[in-house]
Design a protein around this motif. Sequence first.
Motif, mmCIF file in Angstrom:
data_model
loop_
_atom_site.group_PDB
_atom_site.id
_atom_site.type_symbol
_atom_site.label_atom_id
_atom_site.label_comp_id
_atom_site.label_asym_id
_atom_site.label_seq_id
_atom_site.Cartn_x
_atom_site.Cartn_y
_atom_site.Cartn_z
ATOM 1 N N ARG A 48 0.850 -1.198 0.000
ATOM 2 C CA ARG A 48 0.000 0.000 0.000
ATOM 3 C C ARG A 48 0.880 1.241 0.000
ATOM 4 O O ARG A 48 0.628 2.191 -0.738
ATOM 5 C CB ARG A 48 -0.943 0.022 1.197
ATOM 6 C CG ARG A 48 -1.877 1.245 1.148
ATOM 7 C CD ARG A 48 -2.878 1.265 2.270
ATOM 8 N NE ARG A 48 -3.863 0.234 2.130
ATOM 9 C CZ ARG A 48 -5.178 0.432 2.050
ATOM 10 N NH1 ARG A 48 -5.664 1.660 2.091
ATOM 11 N NH2 ARG A 48 -6.002 -0.580 1.946
ATOM 12 N N ARG A 49 1.932 1.234 0.816
ATOM 13 C CA ARG A 49 2.840 2.387 0.839
ATOM 14 C C ARG A 49 3.491 2.572 -0.536
ATOM 15 O O ARG A 49 3.663 3.699 -1.008
ATOM 16 C CB ARG A 49 3.927 2.201 1.909
ATOM 17 C CG ARG A 49 3.439 2.011 3.336
ATOM 18 C CD ARG A 49 2.834 3.260 3.974
ATOM 19 N NE ARG A 49 1.440 3.453 3.684
ATOM 20 C CZ ARG A 49 0.410 2.918 4.376
ATOM 21 N NH1 ARG A 49 0.631 2.136 5.396
ATOM 22 N NH2 ARG A 49 -0.838 3.192 4.031
ATOM 23 N N CYS A 50 3.850 1.468 -1.178
ATOM 24 C CA CYS A 50 4.475 1.552 -2.507
ATOM 25 C C CYS A 50 3.515 2.132 -3.539
ATOM 26 O O CYS A 50 3.921 2.938 -4.387
ATOM 27 C CB CYS A 50 4.959 0.173 -2.944
ATOM 28 S SG CYS A 50 6.374 -0.429 -2.014
ATOM 29 N N VAL A 51 2.253 1.738 -3.476
ATOM 30 C CA VAL A 51 1.245 2.299 -4.389
ATOM 31 C C VAL A 51 1.120 3.800 -4.142
ATOM 32 O O VAL A 51 1.116 4.604 -5.084
ATOM 33 C CB VAL A 51 -0.117 1.589 -4.221
ATOM 34 C CG1 VAL A 51 -1.232 2.368 -4.923
ATOM 35 C CG2 VAL A 51 -0.054 0.166 -4.753
ATOM 36 N N GLU A 52 1.015 4.183 -2.882
ATOM 37 C CA GLU A 52 0.837 5.597 -2.541
ATOM 38 C C GLU A 52 1.985 6.463 -3.046
ATOM 39 O O GLU A 52 1.777 7.618 -3.412
ATOM 40 C CB GLU A 52 0.706 5.752 -1.021
ATOM 41 C CG GLU A 52 -0.585 5.195 -0.469
ATOM 42 C CD GLU A 52 -0.621 5.109 1.050
ATOM 43 O OE1 GLU A 52 -1.704 4.815 1.581
ATOM 44 O OE2 GLU A 52 0.428 5.319 1.715
ATOM 45 N N GLU A 53 3.182 5.898 -3.093
ATOM 46 C CA GLU A 53 4.352 6.659 -3.549
ATOM 47 C C GLU A 53 4.648 6.470 -5.031
ATOM 48 O O GLU A 53 5.637 7.007 -5.533
ATOM 49 C CB GLU A 53 5.583 6.270 -2.723
ATOM 50 C CG GLU A 53 5.495 6.750 -1.295
ATOM 51 C CD GLU A 53 6.779 6.527 -0.517
ATOM 52 O OE1 GLU A 53 7.869 6.446 -1.132
ATOM 53 O OE2 GLU A 53 6.691 6.433 0.717
ATOM 54 N N GLY A 54 3.817 5.704 -5.738
ATOM 55 C CA GLY A 54 4.028 5.517 -7.170
ATOM 56 C C GLY A 54 5.242 4.677 -7.504
ATOM 57 O O GLY A 54 5.842 4.833 -8.569
#
Length: 194
Positions: A48-54
């Motif tokens: 989820r953190r990776c998605v949020e940061e692109g």
Amino acid sequence: GGDHSITYPILQALAEKHGPVGLVHVDAHTDTGDTALGEKIYHGTPFRRCVEEGLLDCSRVVQIGVRGSSYDPDPYEYSRDQGFRVVPAEECWRKSLVPLMAEVREQMGNKPLYISFDIDGLDPAYAPGTGTPEIAGLMPAQGLEIIRGCKGLNVVGCDLVEVAPMYDASGNTALLGANLLFEMLCVLPGVKTV
């Protein structure tokens, strides 16, 4: 080694060099939770953190072997909403994953790809030494099919996480983990194998 939160900073570094990367993610869990005990970074939240940061090319993310208990009625909803391909464990039971990996290879193309393998993606009959075991998982041979299915792709990094040897007096989990890591090293670009 390490818990799955280690993948987050690794993907931050890779994205600096390559831009958003594809992901082959083997796990019993999607690891797309938002928080646990008020914390945003823990072993159940890295993607989820990776998605949020692109950091991820969401059209090239595949999660294989997911299953088990959940706090949500649809534990795969977040992943699917991002465009991830989710392959639940029950879609893998009693069959070779070579055909699946042919589809994954096409999906990944020649763009940068990262492999993240949580040992709990495998059934605890083979890998009990982990903190969050879930029954009815993948077999070791299927783990090999997934990793070997990435040979020839633009693999820019890989990890194997969540091995907890103290939960497995036999040592089999650590042995399996070491062999899976060896297999990952063998599929890195430029590595010559027989």
